[in-house]
Motif scaffolding. Structure first.
Motif, PDB file in Angstrom:
ATOM      1  N   TYR A   1       0.927  -1.397   0.074  1.00 33.98           N
ATOM      2  CA  TYR A   1      -0.015   0.029   0.110  1.00 33.98           C
ATOM      3  C   TYR A   1       0.920   1.258   0.056  1.00 33.98           C
ATOM      4  N   ALA A   2       0.428   2.284  -0.802  1.00 31.18           N
ATOM      5  CA  ALA A   2       1.488   3.407  -0.868  1.00 31.18           C
ATOM      6  C   ALA A   2       1.350   4.383   0.246  1.00 31.18           C
ATOM      7  N   GLY A   3       2.461   5.187   0.205  1.00 26.35           N
ATOM      8  CA  GLY A   3       2.590   6.140   1.367  1.00 26.35           C
ATOM      9  C   GLY A   3       3.958   7.006   0.858  1.00 26.35           C
ATOM     10  N   ASP A   4       4.166   8.397   1.465  1.00 29.54           N
ATOM     11  CA  ASP A   4       4.887   9.065   1.074  1.00 29.54           C
ATOM     12  C   ASP A   4       6.491   8.569   1.547  1.00 29.54           C
ATOM     13  N   GLY A   5       6.217   7.702   2.612  1.00 24.01           N
ATOM     14  CA  GLY A   5       7.492   7.183   3.339  1.00 24.01           C
ATOM     15  C   GLY A   5       8.345   6.113   2.329  1.00 24.01           C
ATOM     16  N   ILE A   6       7.653   5.907   1.237  1.00 27.63           N
ATOM     17  CA  ILE A   6       8.153   5.038   0.359  1.00 27.63           C
ATOM     18  C   ILE A   6       7.795   5.388  -1.394  1.00 27.63           C
ATOM     19  N   ASN A   7       7.877   7.063  -1.246  1.00 28.50           N
ATOM     20  CA  ASN A   7       7.567   7.624  -2.616  1.00 28.50           C
ATOM     21  C   ASN A   7       8.829   7.141  -3.545  1.00 28.50           C
ATOM     22  N   GLY A   8      10.049   7.245  -3.143  1.00 26.14           N
ATOM     23  CA  GLY A   8      10.999   6.943  -4.067  1.00 26.14           C
ATOM     24  C   GLY A   8      10.721   5.455  -4.843  1.00 26.14           C
ATOM     25  N   LEU A   9      10.505   4.496  -3.926  1.00 24.37           N
ATOM     26  CA  LEU A   9      10.208   3.136  -4.420  1.00 24.37           C
ATOM     27  C   LEU A   9       9.187   3.004  -5.488  1.00 24.37           C
ATOM     28  N   LEU A  10       7.883   4.002  -5.001  1.00 26.00           N
ATOM     29  CA  LEU A  10       6.766   4.066  -5.874  1.00 26.00           C
ATOM     30  C   LEU A  10       7.405   4.659  -7.682  1.00 26.00           C
ATOM     31  N   ALA A  11       8.008   5.669  -7.320  1.00 25.44           N
ATOM     32  CA  ALA A  11       8.801   6.321  -8.544  1.00 25.44           C
ATOM     33  C   ALA A  11       9.436   5.210  -9.259  1.00 25.44           C
ATOM     34  N   ALA A  12      10.401   4.398  -8.571  1.00 28.60           N
ATOM     35  CA  ALA A  12      11.068   3.323  -9.287  1.00 28.60           C
ATOM     36  C   ALA A  12      10.317   2.335  -9.956  1.00 28.60           C
ATOM     37  N   TRP A  13       9.215   2.143  -9.273  1.00 32.03           N
ATOM     38  CA  TRP A  13       8.068   1.141  -9.823  1.00 32.03           C
ATOM     39  C   TRP A  13       7.601   1.542 -11.161  1.00 32.03           C
TER      40      TRP A  13
ATOM     41  N   GLY B   1       9.474   1.805   4.621  1.00 37.76           N
ATOM     42  CA  GLY B   1       9.980   3.181   4.655  1.00 37.76           C
ATOM     43  C   GLY B   1      10.140   3.674   5.990  1.00 37.76           C
ATOM     44  N   GLN B   2      10.961   4.750   6.012  1.00 35.52           N
ATOM     45  CA  GLN B   2      11.395   5.633   7.333  1.00 35.52           C
ATOM     46  C   GLN B   2      11.453   7.031   6.932  1.00 35.52           C
ATOM     47  N   THR B   3      11.446   7.945   8.175  1.00 37.08           N
ATOM     48  CA  THR B   3      11.582   9.095   7.779  1.00 37.08           C
ATOM     49  C   THR B   3      13.029   9.456   7.290  1.00 37.08           C
ATOM     50  N   ASN B   4      13.250  10.625   6.849  1.00 33.37           N
ATOM     51  CA  ASN B   4      14.727  10.904   6.350  1.00 33.37           C
ATOM     52  C   ASN B   4      15.497  10.792   7.488  1.00 33.37           C
ATOM     53  N   ARG B   5      16.847  10.579   7.020  1.00 34.85           N
ATOM     54  CA  ARG B   5      17.910  10.397   8.167  1.00 34.85           C
ATOM     55  C   ARG B   5      17.998  11.591   9.060  1.00 34.85           C
ATOM     56  N   SER B   6      17.983  12.861   8.390  1.00 32.27           N
ATOM     57  CA  SER B   6      18.122  13.834   9.092  1.00 32.27           C
ATOM     58  C   SER B   6      17.222  14.477   9.989  1.00 32.27           C
ATOM     59  N   ALA B   7      15.918  13.470  10.103  1.00 31.38           N
ATOM     60  CA  ALA B   7      14.852  13.841  11.064  1.00 31.38           C
ATOM     61  C   ALA B   7      15.027  12.955  12.168  1.00 31.38           C
ATOM     62  N   MET B   8      15.598  11.920  11.940  1.00 29.48           N
ATOM     63  CA  MET B   8      15.364  10.873  12.700  1.00 29.48           C
ATOM     64  C   MET B   8      16.013  11.410  14.344  1.00 29.48           C
ATOM     65  N   GLY B   9      15.392  10.918  15.400  1.00 29.03           N
ATOM     66  CA  GLY B   9      15.481  11.552  16.819  1.00 29.03           C
ATOM     67  C   GLY B   9      14.950  12.842  17.160  1.00 29.03           C
ATOM     68  N   GLY B  10      14.279  13.515  15.981  1.00 29.85           N
ATOM     69  CA  GLY B  10      13.701  14.698  16.389  1.00 29.85           C
ATOM     70  C   GLY B  10      12.102  14.588  16.516  1.00 29.85           C
TER      71      GLY B  10
ATOM     72  N   ALA C   1      13.017  -8.054   7.496  1.00 31.16           N
ATOM     73  CA  ALA C   1      12.768  -6.766   7.204  1.00 31.16           C
ATOM     74  C   ALA C   1      13.793  -5.833   6.684  1.00 31.16           C
ATOM     75  N   VAL C   2      13.279  -5.083   5.897  1.00 31.25           N
ATOM     76  CA  VAL C   2      14.433  -4.031   5.475  1.00 31.25           C
ATOM     77  C   VAL C   2      13.987  -2.653   5.586  1.00 31.25           C
ATOM     78  N   ILE C   3      14.607  -1.954   6.137  1.00 33.98           N
ATOM     79  CA  ILE C   3      14.004  -0.604   6.268  1.00 33.98           C
ATOM     80  C   ILE C   3      14.772   0.502   5.580  1.00 33.98           C
ATOM     81  N   VAL C   4      13.965   1.281   4.728  1.00 31.84           N
ATOM     82  CA  VAL C   4      14.871   2.186   3.869  1.00 31.84           C
ATOM     83  C   VAL C   4      14.221   3.637   4.188  1.00 31.84           C
ATOM     84  N   PRO C   5      15.150   4.685   4.726  1.00 36.86           N
ATOM     85  CA  PRO C   5      14.836   5.909   4.843  1.00 36.86           C
ATOM     86  C   PRO C   5      14.642   6.541   3.564  1.00 36.86           C
ATOM     87  N   ALA C   6      13.553   7.309   3.555  1.00 34.19           N
ATOM     88  CA  ALA C   6      13.156   8.026   2.312  1.00 34.19           C
ATOM     89  C   ALA C   6      14.133   8.712   1.282  1.00 34.19           C
ATOM     90  N   ASP C   7      14.951   9.546   2.206  1.00 29.55           N
ATOM     91  CA  ASP C   7      16.014  10.221   1.645  1.00 29.55           C
ATOM     92  C   ASP C   7      17.085   9.266   0.868  1.00 29.55           C
TER      93      ASP C   7
END
Length: 601
Positions: free
Chosen positions: A24-36, A101-110, A158-164
């Motif tokens: 199911y889609a979501g902006d946390g995997i937008n990069g993957l969706l574009a790749a599809w 997906g996961q949030t961008n690396r720069s936002a982690m912990g925030g 499981a494989v977790i891939v941050p959006a960025d």
């Protein structure tokens, strides 16, 4: 255009022969969706209505294809929604890979929006392998290990891939310090126990006079060997629920399912044996096995972590079921098929007659046992059947006799509600040329099955065989729990928790372009099955069934059954005695000898 990390992930999945991803889609995997989009939808993105359903569909696909199921979801809530389906896979030992997906690396912990500590969240369900990709050079190793581990351990990874990270240019690992190159594939293997252990197992089995065999899903690849084994040992074979399709039920010594949802002959088989062989099963209910000092026992399992469980086994053989039985069979002495085997076959034939009688009992409006019993003779030899949790699982376990290449499964260990319809969808993507049937209760249908009819409507025209039949046992009751309350607690139905609204399931199916029919009389049941099996599109049958038909466990005494019947009318003392006596007479009529336990009651 440079290859992005997201492009490479899909490429590597293709190289692992992944042809479907349930997601199911979501902006946390937008990069993957574009790749599809760039990959022309390879592997094919199968859009579910909910991430939990995507995970269930991946489980169903894996169970019925033998390949790893792959599911994908966005960060935060999407990853959370996958969990129930992933636990279903883990507990039933099914290879499933989750890509989230996961949030961008720069936002982690925030404390960022949709930021969830996914490594901690997935630590248990994907305990064998769960990694987050933070730089492109971690690939392809992370994808390869996720796939290889899922296959080798028959579990969830499981494989977790941050959006960025999804948007970064892919760079492979180099020939350098702290780089980890990787390679595709893993050969099949079939471990065999040591010669001394095989000799010890043969000694136990040869000494036994009354041998019982219990098979589970781990014996599925050893059908011919198990049949030879039963003939050599003069044994009966009971099947754990996940192993229902291991052996055909038209073999006279196959006693059917075992356990709470099992058959009387399987119960008697275990109560009377002096030797037990368990092949490819971790059946959890010790009370349905022989008394702990009654039988000498041998277990065969490929997983060393699942060996020696449930019973004090004398010999534990770690090995592939087929290869181990091949090595064991020449060491076994052929036994005469005497009174033990004859009793097993007689008990089994009697049981199927009991099932016929139970299905013929009048009910208001339709006996659910008759619904499933009528399907039994009509099942195509290549059908795939999924059952949901609840009373529908009872009738699936007891009334359907598998034959030919039929397959079937349900949520065996987690026993969660909701996988019936998505399992059938997964089955159709695994085998688009075979009919699939889902037996579900109205509780499960309302929980999520209706929404997944929309998924069926979206994809069914791609299937070579369009038949996907959903049979809803519509009794306006969360029936299994209601009966558990009565049988275990002597409590009447608690309506605020158990009562369900009546829904026109067939009408809903027609509203999304499928077909369907409501059945409210017994004489309509067989015709409904014929119509559904002949239909040119998926079909929903809304069977209006009687909630007062009890899913009686095979070991129940008449006193327990009577107590459950009394609980139905608790508070109506004027009728209770009459109903109790009538219920007792009916049980004795349709279940001759059912209540004759070892106590003689």
């Amino acid at each position: 255009m440079a290859t992005k990390v997201s492009d490479y992930i899909l490429q590597r999945l293709r190289e692992w022969d992944v042809d479907h991803v349930f997601a199911y889609a979501g902006d946390g995997i937008n990069g993957l969706l574009a790749a599809w989009g760039r990959a022309e939808n390879r592997p094919k993105f199968i859009q579910a209505r909910h991430e939990e359903m995507a995970a269930f569909e991946a489980v169903g696909y894996a169970k019925f294809s033998g390949k790893a199921g792959v599911c994908a979801a966005t960060s935060g809530p999407g990853a959370i929604h996958l969990l129930n389906g992933l636990y279903d896979a883990k507990l039933d030992h099914v290879p499933v890979v989750a890509i989230v997906g996961q949030t961008n690396r720069s936002a982690m912990g925030g404390s960022y929006q949709q930021e969830v500590d996914l490594l901690s969240l997935y630590k248990d369900v994907a305990s064998e392998f769960c990694e987050m990709v933070t730089v492109p050079e971690q690939l392809p190793n992370v994808i390869d290990r996720a796939m290889r581990t899922a296959y080798a351990k028959r579990t969830v990874t499981a494989v977790i891939v941050p959006a960025d990270v999804q948007e970064l240019d892919y760079a492979p690992p180099t020939h350098a310090f702290k780089m980890v190159p990787s390679s595709l594939g893993a050969s099949g293997y079939a471990p065999v126990p040591a010669e001394d252990d095989l000799a010890r197992a043969a000694e136990v089995l040869n000494d036994g006079e009354k041998v019982a065999i219990l098979v589970g899903q781990g014996a599925r690849g050893a059908r011919a060997e198990v049949e030879r084994l039963a003939e050599v040992l003069g044994a009966g074979v009971a099947k754990a629920l996940l192993g229902k399709d291991v052996l055909p039920d038209d073999l006279p010594y196959v006693t059917g399912s075992i356990g709470l949802l099992g058959t009387r002959p399987s119960y008697e088989l275990m109560q009377g044996c002096d030797t037990l062989l368990v092949v490819g099963s971790s059946f959890p209910y010790t009370q349905f096995l022989p008394e702990l000092d009654q039988a000498r026992a041998v277990q065969i399992d490929i997983d060393p972590f699942m060996i020696g469980l449930r019973y004090p086994f004398e010999v534990n053989l770690i090995g592939d079921s087929r290869a181990t039985l091949d090595a064991l069979l020449p060491r076994l002495k052929r036994k005469k098929h005497g009174s033990w085997r004859k009793k097993i076959e007689k008990d089994t034939a009697k049981w199927w007659e009991v099932m016929r009688r139970r299905a013929a009992v009048e009910a208001d409006p339709v006996n659910p046992e008759y619904v499933v019993h009528a399907l039994d003779a009509l099942l195509p030899d290549n059908a795939i059947v999924a059952a949901d949790s609840g009373s529908s699982a009872n009738w699936y376990a007891r009334h359907l006799r598998f034959r030919g290449s039929m397959r079937g499964s349900l949520s065996g260990t987690l026993a969660t509600m909701g996988p019936g319809v998505p399992y059938a969808i997964g089955a159709k993507f695994a085998h688009p040329d075979r009919p699939a049937i889902a037996l579900v209760g109205d509780g499960a249908m309302q929980m999520n099955g209706m929404a997944e009819l929309i998924t069926v409507a979206k994809f069914w025209q791609e299937w070579d065989d369009p038949r996907l039949i959903v049979a809803v046992l519509n009794n306006e009751d969360l029936n299994q729990v209601t009966w558990e309350m009565r049988a275990m607690s002597g409590a009447p139905q608690f309506l605020p928790s158990q009562s369900l609204p009546d829904v026109r399931y067939a009408d809903f199916a027609r509203s999304v372009g499928l077909d369907g029919l409501r059945v409210e009389k017994p004489e309509q049941v067989e015709g409904a099955w014929h119509r559904a099996l002949a239909c040119d599109r998926p079909f929903v049958i809304d069977f209006r069934t009687d909630p007062a038909v009890p899913p009686i466990p095979p070991h129940a005494s008449l006193d327990q059954i009577e107590a459950a019947a009394t609980a139905i009318l608790k508070g109506d003392s004027d009728r209770a005695d009459v109903v109790r006596q009538g219920f007792k007479a009916k049980v004795q009529e349709i279940l001759p000898g059912h209540h004759e336990g070892r106590s003689g009651k």
